[in-house]
Design a protein around this motif. Structure first.
Motif, PDB file in Angstrom:
ATOM      1  N   LEU A  44      -3.865   4.613  -4.390  1.00  0.00           N
ATOM      2  CA  LEU A  44      -4.117   6.058  -4.388  1.00  0.00           C
ATOM      3  C   LEU A  44      -5.601   6.403  -4.308  1.00  0.00           C
ATOM      4  O   LEU A  44      -5.964   7.455  -3.795  1.00  0.00           O
ATOM      5  CB  LEU A  44      -3.529   6.699  -5.651  1.00  0.00           C
ATOM      6  N   TYR A  45      -6.437   5.542  -4.826  1.00  0.00           N
ATOM      7  CA  TYR A  45      -7.857   5.858  -4.893  1.00  0.00           C
ATOM      8  C   TYR A  45      -8.730   5.049  -3.947  1.00  0.00           C
ATOM      9  O   TYR A  45      -9.900   5.390  -3.772  1.00  0.00           O
ATOM     10  CB  TYR A  45      -8.356   5.692  -6.336  1.00  0.00           C
ATOM     11  N   THR A  46      -8.190   4.005  -3.322  1.00  0.00           N
ATOM     12  CA  THR A  46      -9.059   3.155  -2.489  1.00  0.00           C
ATOM     13  C   THR A  46      -8.500   2.838  -1.099  1.00  0.00           C
ATOM     14  O   THR A  46      -9.198   2.219  -0.306  1.00  0.00           O
ATOM     15  CB  THR A  46      -9.355   1.818  -3.194  1.00  0.00           C
ATOM     16  N   ASP A  47      -7.278   3.242  -0.806  1.00  0.00           N
ATOM     17  CA  ASP A  47      -6.705   2.931   0.504  1.00  0.00           C
ATOM     18  C   ASP A  47      -7.261   3.886   1.562  1.00  0.00           C
ATOM     19  O   ASP A  47      -7.101   5.104   1.452  1.00  0.00           O
ATOM     20  CB  ASP A  47      -5.182   3.038   0.457  1.00  0.00           C
ATOM     21  N   ASP A  48      -7.911   3.340   2.571  1.00  0.00           N
ATOM     22  CA  ASP A  48      -8.549   4.149   3.608  1.00  0.00           C
ATOM     23  C   ASP A  48      -7.556   5.069   4.316  1.00  0.00           C
ATOM     24  O   ASP A  48      -7.852   6.239   4.554  1.00  0.00           O
ATOM     25  CB  ASP A  48      -9.245   3.240   4.619  1.00  0.00           C
ATOM     26  N   GLY A  49      -6.374   4.559   4.627  1.00  0.00           N
ATOM     27  CA  GLY A  49      -5.361   5.373   5.303  1.00  0.00           C
ATOM     28  C   GLY A  49      -4.907   6.549   4.464  1.00  0.00           C
ATOM     29  O   GLY A  49      -4.769   7.675   4.958  1.00  0.00           O
TER      30      GLY A  49
END
Length: 120
Positions: A44-49
């Motif tokens: 939720l906080y680090t996925d680029d997509g």
């Protein structure tokens, strides 16, 4: 309610292909805390997509509001070096994607055990 994450998701559309009705003036993300020890919190906080989809889902003047967990204390290490690394990563990603302004609001009257932070 628009389900932008189901099997018929339109997230793969470019911004030019996205209909104005698919975009929102305000998005509010109130979910797992960025420092929760859960694999989904990291997504939720680090996925680029995912983070890019938040930006793409907003109108040009849209506002993103994200609860970003417990406020750091004065003697805590910097977010990028401590338990709030996911929060730090998200802020850097939002800046790189193109958000014009990013502010952190700290609320100490929320009746949690510690002050809480919200990113706007």
């Amino acid at each position: 309610f628009n389900d932008n994450f189901g099997s018929t998701s339109s997230i793969s559309k470019s911004v030019d292909e996205t209909d104005a009705q698919d975009q929102f003036d305000v998005l509010i993300m109130d979910c797992l805390d960025p420092n929760d020890d859960h694999p989904f919190a990291k997504v939720l906080y680090t996925d680029d997509g995912y983070v890019t989809s938040l930006y793409d889902a907003l109108t040009e003047d849209g506002i993103l509001v994200v609860q970003v967990g417990e406020a750091s204390e004065i003697d805590d290490p910097a977010d990028e070096n401590g338990s709030f690394e996911n929060r730090s990563t998200m802020i850097k990603m939002l800046d790189a994607i193109g958000f014009k302004s990013i502010h952190i609001y700290e609320e100490s009257h929320c009746e949690f055990l510690a002050p809480w932070t919200t990113l706007i």
